[in-house]
Design an enzyme around this catalytic site. Structure first.
Site, PDB file in Angstrom:
ATOM      1  NE  ARG A   1      36.048  50.933  26.829  1.00 25.57           N
ATOM      2  CZ  ARG A   1      36.395  49.933  27.647  1.00 25.57           C
ATOM      3  NH1 ARG A   1      35.502  49.068  28.065  1.00 25.57           N
ATOM      4  NH2 ARG A   1      37.633  49.792  28.030  1.00 25.57           N
TER       5      ARG A   1
ATOM      6  CG  ASN B   1      36.658  49.439  23.761  1.00 23.85           C
ATOM      7  OD1 ASN B   1      36.267  50.570  23.514  1.00 23.85           O
ATOM      8  ND2 ASN B   1      37.719  49.213  24.517  1.00 23.85           N
TER       9      ASN B   1
END
Length: 104
Positions: free
Chosen positions: A33, A51
């Site tokens: 990320r 997520n």
């Protein structure tokens, strides 16, 4: 093409779009990320990477079409942290509301 024709048809690469990409693979706990955020900001996009409990990462990115194309190519390139097996993506019109690129 005349100058009038050139101004009548906008540059499609400059048109804002929204990329929605579901990234499958080993993409959690590996800095995926954060690296996605870095790449998105580098190409001038706003949005987020988040997520999901099933191990996927959802990437929402808005900005110029050429920038979302660059981010999508990077997501599929193998140059990301972890291991990307599949990217399921869709491009639609932007919804707005983002001022930066977040990780959730």
């Amino acid at each position: 093409m005349t100058d009038a024709d050139a101004t009548a048809s906008p540059d499609l690469a400059a048109s804002p779009v929204r990329l929605t990409a579901w990234v499958h693979g080993h993409v959690q706990g590996v800095g995926f990320r954060w690296a996605t955020r870095t790449k998105a900001l580098e190409v001038g996009l706003v949005g987020f990477a988040s997520n999901y409990p099933d191990g996927r990462v959802l990437v929402i990115a808005e900005g110029r079409e050429d920038a979302t194309d660059a981010l999508l190519a990077w997501l599929k390139s193998g140059a990301t942290p972890g291991r990307v097996d599949t990217v399921v993506s869709d491009v639609t019109g932007p919804r707005g509301g983002y001022s930066g690129f977040d990780t959730r």
